[in-house]
Design an enzyme around this catalytic site. Structure first.
Site, PDB file in Angstrom:
ATOM      1  N   ARG A 189      45.845  20.524  82.187  1.00  9.65           N
ATOM      2  CA  ARG A 189      46.224  21.718  81.430  1.00  9.65           C
ATOM      3  C   ARG A 189      46.527  22.858  82.397  1.00  9.65           C
ATOM      4  NH1 ARG A 189      42.146  23.520  79.555  1.00  9.65           N
ATOM      5  NH2 ARG A 189      40.668  21.835  79.884  1.00  9.65           N
ATOM      6  N   TYR A 206      51.872  16.652  79.955  1.00  8.82           N
ATOM      7  CA  TYR A 206      50.449  16.306  80.011  1.00  8.82           C
ATOM      8  C   TYR A 206      49.755  16.540  78.665  1.00  8.82           C
ATOM      9  CZ  TYR A 206      45.493  16.578  80.726  1.00  8.82           C
ATOM     10  OH  TYR A 206      44.153  16.380  80.572  1.00  8.82           O
ATOM     11  N   LYS A 219      44.606  20.282  71.616  1.00  3.32           N
ATOM     12  CA  LYS A 219      43.993  21.574  71.948  1.00  3.32           C
ATOM     13  C   LYS A 219      44.762  22.733  71.298  1.00  3.32           C
ATOM     14  CE  LYS A 219      40.577  19.828  74.079  1.00  3.32           C
ATOM     15  NZ  LYS A 219      40.558  19.079  75.253  1.00  3.32           N
ATOM     16  N   HIS A 268      35.025  22.684  70.245  1.00  2.37           N
ATOM     17  CA  HIS A 268      35.261  21.690  71.297  1.00  2.37           C
ATOM     18  C   HIS A 268      34.018  20.804  71.397  1.00  2.37           C
ATOM     19  CE1 HIS A 268      36.545  21.071  75.804  1.00  2.37           C
ATOM     20  NE2 HIS A 268      37.037  20.131  75.011  1.00  2.37           N
ATOM     21  N   SER A 296      35.497  20.453  79.296  1.00  2.00           N
ATOM     22  CA  SER A 296      36.336  19.286  79.602  1.00  2.00           C
ATOM     23  C   SER A 296      35.797  18.556  80.830  1.00  2.00           C
ATOM     24  CB  SER A 296      37.765  19.744  79.906  1.00  2.00           C
ATOM     25  OG  SER A 296      38.300  20.411  78.798  1.00  2.00           O
ATOM     26  N   CYS A 332      33.105  16.832  81.280  1.00  2.00           N
ATOM     27  CA  CYS A 332      31.662  16.923  81.534  1.00  2.00           C
ATOM     28  C   CYS A 332      30.903  15.825  80.781  1.00  2.00           C
ATOM     29  CB  CYS A 332      31.106  18.283  81.140  1.00  2.00           C
ATOM     30  SG  CYS A 332      31.558  19.585  82.290  1.00  2.00           S
ATOM     31  N   ASP A 376      35.749  14.886  71.163  1.00  2.00           N
ATOM     32  CA  ASP A 376      36.340  16.100  71.749  1.00  2.00           C
ATOM     33  C   ASP A 376      36.348  17.306  70.810  1.00  2.00           C
ATOM     34  OD1 ASP A 376      37.548  17.311  74.016  1.00  2.00           O
ATOM     35  OD2 ASP A 376      39.526  17.123  73.120  1.00  2.00           O
ATOM     36  N   ARG A 389      43.773   9.613  82.614  1.00  2.00           N
ATOM     37  CA  ARG A 389      43.282   9.505  81.229  1.00  2.00           C
ATOM     38  C   ARG A 389      43.637   8.170  80.607  1.00  2.00           C
ATOM     39  NH1 ARG A 389      40.368  14.110  79.048  1.00  2.00           N
ATOM     40  NH2 ARG A 389      40.468  15.580  80.762  1.00  2.00           N
TER      41      ARG A 389
HETATM   42  O1  SAT Z   1      43.101  19.273  77.287  1.00  2.00           O
HETATM   43  S1  SAT Z   1      43.039  17.816  77.195  1.00  2.00           S
HETATM   44  O2  SAT Z   1      42.938  17.475  75.802  1.00  2.00           O
HETATM   45  O3  SAT Z   1      44.213  17.241  77.785  1.00  2.00           O
HETATM   46  C1  SAT Z   1      41.668  17.226  77.974  1.00  2.00           C
HETATM   47  C2  SAT Z   1      40.646  18.273  78.118  1.00  2.00           C
HETATM   48  O4  SAT Z   1      40.769  19.089  79.023  1.00  2.00           O
HETATM   49  O5  SAT Z   1      39.689  18.304  77.343  1.00  2.00           O
HETATM   50 MN    MN Z   2      38.328  18.475  75.665  1.00  2.00          MN
END
Ligand code: SAT
Ligand code: MN
Length: 626
Positions: free
Chosen positions: A113, A241, A250, A270, A292, A294, A319, A408
């Protein structure tokens, strides 16, 4: 037991009552559409004038060769995969060991990101808050519209209707993404409920989030991710991405949805959602926010250690959680997504066996390395040797890791061995505990409990964490990441904390709030807590606290486990280490509190009084112990 059944008013799922749905959505209008459901549907249109008009406008600006309305069918997915395999966007991996798995290597400048290029465009800058980059809506549109001019010449424009959340849930919200990237379409198919059914709902509701995306020429100088919350729209240019390009994720499910949630009285967070079933068959549902990269995916799919026989984990999401109060005042969660976009490195039989097994079929890998016999390879896989790196070059350790640290996998949630069928329940699951965590080597204990909702909101708001590779930037630096939402809250954090606090006025059944930190280290950098499956021991303490089964020790930051409160049988952990993990270092916390106070200052008059009072109260309590 975790099946498509639920108890409406009870936070504990004690068994199956009835698979009925008290929240039945109104039936959607039946839409007769000529090409409905056809895999080849270049001529398909919609009967919703506002949608058709928008698609026409976008086509006029971007000038694609053709327009493809996505049905979401498996045939359509396979055709896209075949097309991308033919043109080199995807490479098939060893189909014997990895059936239906493909590898995509992205542009090396486009692997995470881009928070510095992500904007929230509101009329007033203070509505976006210091937590967001801001542009006026007029400037935002002008800047990015110029990039879209003619951007799809020679390309196919895909129209993807999608539904975030179970298709018949009143808590779900829909969107349409227009993109020129078949890779995005394939990923959206795995990550969302997309296609004809979503379109039928959109046509019935006549309301949807508009997301416009083009990969452009991937020039970092011509890359922006713009959000227009008041218009429920997103425009993203110049990146392929995940977090920048899969706009349902997101951009919609957090930035736009958090804004919608504030006006409609719910929360877009989140957070992973997991069911923890004890040996008696009772399941508690937990929503946990971690920044993210973690370990949300690992926690959501945790495999109980042998020392905890009879426990089971059910995964609902890894997520994002949308949280609503039901008519009884119970907080319920749905996962708006239907797939996982997980970090690959570090995934192995020990750290996350469910994920490791799951990604052996039907997965799209992005930016991992490859073995000589065409299997995907990543650091921490513990099987095989890399022959090629994530840039497609022959592997040479001098050039860095074989797999990009933010590489990923994308995969449908139903492939997960611990998949909970309640992921499809329109009414979601009742939440027993909310957990906030960060990646901290010092200061934050392994687990602690807020004494009440207000202290819990402060606990979430004061989370700090080391930056990870999920965002372009300085990996390892500590930053404030309230509720793990720093990159994702679509409006002023001060107003967001007020929204969180307001839930206390609406129900007396709110879940307890906890903080966790799996990442404490000693002076030599060794992790103090084993983590992974052993984290269930901490979840067990959390559930015992929810059930009032164990006591706790008072401290200025909240309630801590008593000596022996967390079962460490079978772990090689000294009493001294356990004490270090579960005590409050007053000096560290005085500094932490003062940093948090400074941080709040940055939000000026938007900081809720109740939050400021909590922070000052903690400072005073710490002072007494200094
Ligand atoms: O932002 S993404 O969904 O690509 C992955 C993340 O940072 O949680
Ligand atoms: Mn995330």
């Amino acid at each position: 037991m975790d099946r498509l059944c639920f108890t409406v008013s009870n936070a504990v799922n004690t068994g199956c009552i009835l698979a009925c749905n008290p929240y039945n959505c109104p039936p959607y209008k039946t839409v007769v559409r000529l090409a409905h459901g056809y895999p080849e549907n270049l001529s398909m249109t919609t009967q919703l004038p506002s949608l058709q008009q928008w698609v026409d406008e976008v086509a006029a600006r971007t000038q694609p060769n053709q327009i493809h309305w996505c049905t979401g069918s498996d045939i359509e997915y396979q055709k896209l995969i075949d097309m991308m395999t033919a043109d080199g966007t995807l490479s098939p991996l060893d189909q014997d060991e990895y059936p239906n798995c493909y590898l995509h290597l992205s542009d090396p400048s486009d692997v995470a990101r881009v928070e510095h290029l992500t904007f929230v465009c509101t009329k007033e800058q203070e509505d976006a808050g210091p937590n967001n980059n801001w542009m006026s809506p007029a400037d935002g549109h002008a800047k990015i519209d110029a990039l879209f001019e003619g951007a799809m010449k020679g390309r196919t424009m895909y129209v993807i209707p999608y539904c975030m959340g179970p298709i018949h849930s009143p808590y779900s919200r829909c969107g349409v993404e227009i993109t020129d990237s078949p890779y995005v379409v394939a990923n959206m198919k795995l990550m969302t409920r997309m296609g004809s059914e979503a379109l039928a709902r959109i046509e019935s509701e006549e309301k949807f989030v508009k997301g416009l995306h083009s990969t452009g020429d991937l020039d970092p100088e011509r890359r922006f991710i713009m959000h227009f919350p008041h218009e429920l729209s997103i425009k993203s240019f110049g990146s392929g991405y995940g977090g920048n390009a899969l706009l349902g994720k997101k951009c919609h499910a957090l930035r736009i949805a958090s804004y919608q949630a504030r006006t409609e009285g719910w929360l877009a967070e989140h957070m992973l959602i997991m069911g923890v079933e004890n040996p008696d068959g009772q399941t508690h549902y937990i929503a946990c926010a971690l920044p993210s990269a973690c370990g949300k995916t690992n926690l959501a799919m945790l495999i109980p250690p042998e020392s905890l026989p009879g426990w089971k984990i059910w995964t609902l999401g890894d997520d994002i959680a949308w949280l609503h109060l039901d008519e009884t005042g119970q907080l319920r969660a749905i996962n708006p997504e239907s797939g996982f976009f997980g970090v690959v490195p570090g995934t192995n039989e020990k750290t996350n066996k469910n994920a490791f097994d799951m990604i052996h079929r039907d997965a799209i890998f992005t930016n991992v390395g490859r073995t000589a016999d065409n299997k995907p390879w990543w650091e921490g896989k513990n099987v095989g040797e890399p022959a090629f790196d994530w840039q497609g070059q022959e592997y040479d350790p001098e050039n860095g890791p074989a797999a990009h640290p933010n590489s990923r996998f994308t995969i449908a949630a139903t492939n997960n061995p611990s998949y909970s069928s309640l992921s499809e329940a329109p009414e979601g699951v009742p939440i027993s505990a909310i957990v906030f965590g960060g990646r901290r080597a010092t200061v934050t204990p392994l687990v602690y409990e807020a004494k009440n909702w207000k202290q819990g909101v402060m606990l979430g708001a004061s989370i700090g964490s080391k930056l990870t590779a999920a965002a372009a930037g300085e990996v390892g630096k500590i930053r404030r990441d309230p509720m793990a939402m720093k990159p994702f809250c679509g409006y002023n954090f001060g107003d967001y904390w007020q929204h969180w606090l307001s839930f206390e006025d609406r129900t007396n059944k709110l879940p307890k709030i906890f903080g966790v930190n799996w990442f404490r280290q000693d002076d030599d950098g060794n992790f103090l807590w084993p983590g992974f499956g052993e984290n269930l021991r901490v979840l067990r303490w959390i559930i015992d606290r929810c059930e009032n089964r164990v006591g706790a020790v008072e401290s200025p930051i909240g309630l801590l486990p008593e000596d022996g409160g967390i079962d460490t049988t079978g772990l090689d952990l000294s009493a001294e280490v356990m004490r270090a993990l579960t005590t409050v270092d007053v000096e560290h916390w005085r500094t932490e509190n003062s940093h948090f106070s400074d941080y709040l200052d940055g939000y000026g008059k938007h900081v809720p009084n109740a939050l400021r009072e909590e922070q000052r109260h903690m400072a005073a309590e710490l002072e007494k112990l200094a």
